[in-house]
Design a protein around this motif. Structure first.
Motif, PDB file in Angstrom:
ATOM      1  N   LYS A   5      25.832  16.410  26.753  1.00 50.05           N
ATOM      2  CA  LYS A   5      26.868  16.965  27.623  1.00 50.05           C
ATOM      3  C   LYS A   5      26.733  16.363  29.015  1.00 50.05           C
ATOM      4  N   LYS A  11      34.623  17.948  35.087  1.00 50.65           N
ATOM      5  CA  LYS A  11      35.062  18.117  33.707  1.00 50.65           C
ATOM      6  C   LYS A  11      33.888  17.871  32.776  1.00 50.65           C
ATOM      7  N   GLU A  12      33.797  18.671  31.737  1.00 50.30           N
ATOM      8  CA  GLU A  12      32.720  18.539  30.773  1.00 50.30           C
ATOM      9  C   GLU A  12      33.101  17.508  29.716  1.00 50.30           C
ATOM     10  N   ALA A  13      32.162  16.632  29.366  1.00 52.34           N
ATOM     11  CA  ALA A  13      32.388  15.623  28.333  1.00 52.34           C
ATOM     12  C   ALA A  13      31.161  15.569  27.433  1.00 52.34           C
ATOM     13  N   HIS A  14      31.394  15.344  26.155  1.00 48.33           N
ATOM     14  CA  HIS A  14      30.312  15.243  25.170  1.00 48.33           C
ATOM     15  C   HIS A  14      30.387  13.858  24.528  1.00 48.33           C
ATOM     16  N   ILE A  15      29.317  13.082  24.711  1.00 44.56           N
ATOM     17  CA  ILE A  15      29.286  11.696  24.250  1.00 44.56           C
ATOM     18  C   ILE A  15      27.917  11.410  23.638  1.00 44.56           C
ATOM     19  N   TYR A  52      35.360   4.488  30.140  1.00 51.61           N
ATOM     20  CA  TYR A  52      36.768   4.882  30.085  1.00 51.61           C
ATOM     21  C   TYR A  52      37.299   4.810  28.655  1.00 51.61           C
ATOM     22  N   LEU A  55      35.787   7.642  26.511  1.00 50.39           N
ATOM     23  CA  LEU A  55      36.397   8.938  26.831  1.00 50.39           C
ATOM     24  C   LEU A  55      37.817   9.024  26.277  1.00 50.39           C
ATOM     25  N   LYS A  56      38.557   7.946  26.390  1.00 55.47           N
ATOM     26  CA  LYS A  56      39.925   7.909  25.872  1.00 55.47           C
ATOM     27  C   LYS A  56      39.917   8.066  24.347  1.00 55.47           C
ATOM     28  N   LYS A  58      37.759   9.571  22.552  1.00 57.11           N
ATOM     29  CA  LYS A  58      37.361  10.941  22.188  1.00 57.11           C
ATOM     30  C   LYS A  58      38.397  11.984  22.599  1.00 57.11           C
ATOM     31  N   TYR A  60      39.632  12.642  25.785  1.00 54.27           N
ATOM     32  CA  TYR A  60      39.565  13.189  27.142  1.00 54.27           C
ATOM     33  C   TYR A  60      40.683  12.582  27.989  1.00 54.27           C
ATOM     34  N   VAL A  62      41.449  11.194  31.067  1.00 54.26           N
ATOM     35  CA  VAL A  62      40.871  10.610  32.281  1.00 54.26           C
ATOM     36  C   VAL A  62      41.552   9.284  32.587  1.00 54.26           C
TER      37      VAL A  62
END
Length: 117
Positions: A5, A11-15, A52, A55-56, A58, A60, A62
């Motif tokens: 996390k 903003k929270e993101a999980h990767i 980027y 995130l895209k 997944k 998100y 952004v």
């Protein structure tokens, strides 16, 4: 590999590292990054563009303006992704942008030829 996390600009993101590797192999990621690259399977990828795209992928919402290169480096390092820093300070390549504009020994054109050798 477990998801980690991260808080990215509130903003929270999980990767996971697996997400990073999957996107790096699947897409041809290019960008204007000049100093920091992620090294994945021998490919050098600009860190900000890589994060980027992940995130895209997944889902998100952004943009590249939502985070900095420093954020990308921090997150990728926490995921144990190798980060390469490329510096041109003090190299002949960095000096070439000045070739022909200044003279070291009195003849700018001759100096430029010597720099290129």
């Amino acid at each position: 590999m477990a998801l980690k996390k991260f808080i990215l600009r509130g903003k929270e993101a999980h990767i996971s590292k697996k997400d990073i590797e999957k996107v790096a192999l699947k897409k041809r990621i290019v960008g204007r990054g000049k100093n920091y690259y992620a090294c994945i399977n021998g490919k050098r990828i600009p860190v900000k563009n890589l994060l980027y795209e992940v995130l895209k992928e997944k889902g998100y919402d952004v943009t590249l303006l939502d985070f900095t290169t420093q954020d990308a480096v921090r997150i990728l390092r926490k995921l144990d992704v190798e980060i390469l820093e490329e510096r041109e300070i003090g190299t002949a390549k960095a000096l070439l942008k000045f070739a022909g504009t200044l003279s070291i020994g009195g003849d700018a054109l001759e100096d430029e030829r010597r720099l290129c050798e």
